[in-house]
Design an enzyme around this catalytic site. Structure first.
Site, PDB file in Angstrom:
ATOM      1  N   GLU A   1      -9.856   2.144   3.978  1.00 29.98           N
ATOM      2  CA  GLU A   1      -9.578   3.252   3.056  1.00 29.98           C
ATOM      3  C   GLU A   1     -10.866   3.739   2.382  1.00 29.98           C
ATOM      4  O   GLU A   1     -11.108   4.943   2.297  1.00 29.98           O
ATOM      5  CB  GLU A   1      -8.571   2.777   2.018  1.00 29.98           C
ATOM      6  CG  GLU A   1      -8.202   3.767   0.948  1.00 29.98           C
ATOM      7  CD  GLU A   1      -7.287   3.138  -0.086  1.00 29.98           C
ATOM      8  OE1 GLU A   1      -7.586   3.234  -1.289  1.00 29.98           O
ATOM      9  OE2 GLU A   1      -6.268   2.524   0.318  1.00 29.98           O
TER      10      GLU A   1
ATOM     11  N   LYS B   1      -4.308  -6.693   3.739  1.00 27.68           N
ATOM     12  CA  LYS B   1      -4.319  -5.618   2.745  1.00 27.68           C
ATOM     13  C   LYS B   1      -5.745  -5.318   2.290  1.00 27.68           C
ATOM     14  O   LYS B   1      -6.121  -4.150   2.084  1.00 27.68           O
ATOM     15  CB  LYS B   1      -3.463  -6.015   1.547  1.00 27.68           C
ATOM     16  CG  LYS B   1      -3.498  -5.026   0.363  1.00 27.68           C
ATOM     17  CD  LYS B   1      -3.091  -3.618   0.779  1.00 27.68           C
ATOM     18  CE  LYS B   1      -2.769  -2.707  -0.389  1.00 27.68           C
ATOM     19  NZ  LYS B   1      -3.752  -2.593  -1.440  1.00 27.68           N
TER      20      LYS B   1
ATOM     21  N   HIS C   1      -7.308  -3.298   4.963  1.00 26.80           N
ATOM     22  CA  HIS C   1      -6.733  -1.952   4.841  1.00 26.80           C
ATOM     23  C   HIS C   1      -7.493  -1.155   3.790  1.00 26.80           C
ATOM     24  O   HIS C   1      -7.886  -0.005   4.010  1.00 26.80           O
ATOM     25  CB  HIS C   1      -5.255  -2.060   4.451  1.00 26.80           C
ATOM     26  CG  HIS C   1      -4.652  -0.785   3.916  1.00 26.80           C
ATOM     27  ND1 HIS C   1      -4.898  -0.315   2.625  1.00 26.80           N
ATOM     28  CD2 HIS C   1      -3.819   0.124   4.476  1.00 26.80           C
ATOM     29  CE1 HIS C   1      -4.259   0.812   2.438  1.00 26.80           C
ATOM     30  NE2 HIS C   1      -3.592   1.110   3.542  1.00 26.80           N
ATOM     31  N   ASN C   2      -7.740  -1.767   2.634  1.00 28.33           N
ATOM     32  CA  ASN C   2      -8.430  -1.060   1.565  1.00 28.33           C
ATOM     33  C   ASN C   2      -9.893  -0.786   1.916  1.00 28.33           C
ATOM     34  O   ASN C   2     -10.454   0.236   1.520  1.00 28.33           O
ATOM     35  CB  ASN C   2      -8.345  -1.856   0.268  1.00 28.33           C
ATOM     36  CG  ASN C   2      -6.989  -1.722  -0.402  1.00 28.33           C
ATOM     37  OD1 ASN C   2      -5.988  -1.445   0.255  1.00 28.33           O
ATOM     38  ND2 ASN C   2      -6.945  -1.921  -1.704  1.00 28.33           N
TER      39      ASN C   2
ATOM     40  N   SER D   1       0.830  -1.205   0.000  1.00 26.94           N
ATOM     41  CA  SER D   1       0.000   0.000   0.000  1.00 26.94           C
ATOM     42  C   SER D   1       0.859   1.247   0.000  1.00 26.94           C
ATOM     43  O   SER D   1       1.907   1.298   0.638  1.00 26.94           O
ATOM     44  CB  SER D   1      -0.919   0.024   1.217  1.00 26.94           C
ATOM     45  OG  SER D   1      -1.656   1.236   1.249  1.00 26.94           O
TER      46      SER D   1
END
Length: 483
Positions: free
Chosen positions: A191, A184, A187-188, A129
């Site tokens: 986001e 990940k 995480h997105n 990222s």
């Protein structure tokens, strides 16, 4: 010829910049791209004079690497990854390592890890990222897969990763098979939530306070100096200041139809599969879906008339309340993300270290935020913490923000302005703090029409009951299960 430390396949934006980052740390890199003209353009351009070797075939790439060979894929997620894996496997020897640095779906990574290990090789699904600048100057790196491979790549990953303020590299092993890509993905998802929250704040400033862009820029810049300090708030301030060639705010020339590449959707699907209430993140995905229906919204706006927005009597107080609403909603976004991590870990037994994950996100990545240190502290204090809102720091912060948070949502509703992320965050907060919800009626309804049974408050958990509600049904009940 001197062998390279690592090979990379895929010279799109992320690939090029990551290669330059790796080389800048004193490592030799070999590169390959399906369109070999890109290889020549890169080695004759940005990579000229550097320890970067261009190759025109996979055989040439593999032969240029020191053992154990490390081949990283930075290609489009999906079939392209599987196709390259099949082409690479025959060229490798036992103990060699394939690394997927793209945004692959974690279930694909679980499948691929098992398959590649069966061939005597190792596989690492690595979430990266930070976008273009992160790839070049230091991203957050989230690896998982074959544990035996980590010692072979650890120094490379940590050397290219971003470094937190305390000097810690933002690269740490997360667990077996799909752990890296799952983290990940979450995480997105966070986001998506953060971006939607800030978009709603901008929309309220524009359509309720009727603020000019230079004034909005000042607000976001000021927010970035306090509790809301984060990469996304920082770039939002920059966006507000950007003008087009005519001196007008560029933002207002950009079509309000948001794209997405799938990681937010995967996060929502995973939440449903694991029974995690990711309401804010899911609403953020749906908000993008609604934005994409631009033509439909234009038609609806002409036929469906609603409330006209009226500026609040005290705009200054509203801005203060909005700051609190954004901050509390961001806390909920992270809370829900870590909740999903915990639920998935129960199934996959990755033994995730939640404080370490917060550390990985402190620099380099898109969701880096000042309160990640507080998340780390919360899990250091209690590694078994079930929910971030049970930690004293986050309880106090949300309590302080709560009154303004509610006023913002109330005024948004009264004025007909949609705030799906901020309002769903408050609904989650109110639901979480309620020791009694309306689900008892849902259970009664389910038992009435489907004999699905229910538990009783005056009986031990795990005992199920069925009522013949109409007098016409029998005593047979449906089996109990949870999805």
């Amino acid at each position: 010829m001197t062998k390279s430390h690592i090979g990379l396949i895929g010279l799109a934006v992320m690939g090029e910049n990551l290669v330059l980052n790796i080389e800048s740390k004193g490592l030799r890199v070999s590169v390959y791209n399906r369109t070999t003209e890109k290889v020549d353009a890169f080695t004759g351009g940005r990579a000229k004079g550097k320890n970067i070797t261009g190759t025109h075939s996979l055989e040439e790439l593999v032969n240029s690497l020191e053992k154990p060979r490390k081949v990283m894929l930075l290609v489009k997620a999906g079939q392209a990854v599987d196709d390259y894996i099949e082409r690479i496997i025959p060229l490798l020897d036992e103990g060699d390592i394939i690394i997927d640095g793209g945004n692959s779906y974690y279930k694909d990574t679980i499948r691929r890890t098992s398959y590649i290990e069966s061939k005597g090789l190792s596989y690492i699904g690595t979430g990266i990222s930070g976008g273009e600048q992160g790839a070049l100057h230091g991203p957050s790196v989230m690896p998982g897969g074959s544990p035996a491979a980590w010692p072979e790549v650890k120094d490379i990953f940590r050397s290219v990763a971003a470094t937190a303020a305390d000097g810690t590299p933002c690269a740490e092993w997360l667990g077996s098979n799909g752990a890296g890509h799952f983290v990940k993905m979450v995480h997105n998802g966070i986001e998506y939530g953060d971006m939607q929250i800030l978009a709603e704040a901008y929309y309220l400033m524009k359509n309720l306070l009727f603020m000019k862009h230079e004034d909005m820029q000042k607000v976001f810049s000021q927010w970035n100096k306090g509790d809301l300090n984060s990469y996304l708030v920082e770039i939002t301030a920059d966006i507000m200041a950007k003008e087009d060639e005519n001196g007008s705010p560029l933002l207002e020339k950009i079509l309000d139809s948001a794209g997405q590449k799938g990681t937010g959707k995967w996060t929502g699907i995973s939440a449903l599969e694991h029974g995690a209430p990711l309401t804010l993140i899911s609403e953020s995905v749906f908000a993008r879906c609604l934005s994409a229906q631009k033509e439909l919204r234009i038609k609806a706006s002409e036929k469906i008339k609603g409330t006209e927005a009226r500026t609040p009597a005290d705009p200054g107080r509203f801005l203060h309340d909005l700051e609190n609403a954004v901050y509390a909603s961001k806390i909920i976004s992270y809370t829900q993300g870590f909740d999903l991590l915990r639920e998935a870990d129960k199934e996959y037994k990755w033994d995730l270290k939640y404080g370490d994950i917060a550390m990985l996100w402190r620099a380099g990545c898109i969701i880096r935020s000042i309160f990640l240190d507080n998340i780390k502290a919360a899990y250091d204090k209690n590694p078994e913490l079930e929910n971030l809102l049970l930690d004293n720091f986050f309880q106090e912060k949300v309590k302080k923000a709560e009154e303004g948070w509610r006023r913002v949502i109330a005024l948004s509703v009264v004025n007909g302005i949609p705030v799906p992320a901020i309002s769903s965050a408050l609904s989650y907060f109110d639901g979480l703090r309620s020791n009694s919800l309306s689900a008892n009626l849902i259970q009664a309804q389910r038992d009435y029409f489907g004999a699905h049974t229910y538990e009783r408050v005056d009986k031990p958990r795990g005992e199920f009951f069925h009522t013949n509600w109409t007098g016409e049904g029998g005593d047979t009940a449906s089996s109990t299960y949870e999805v």
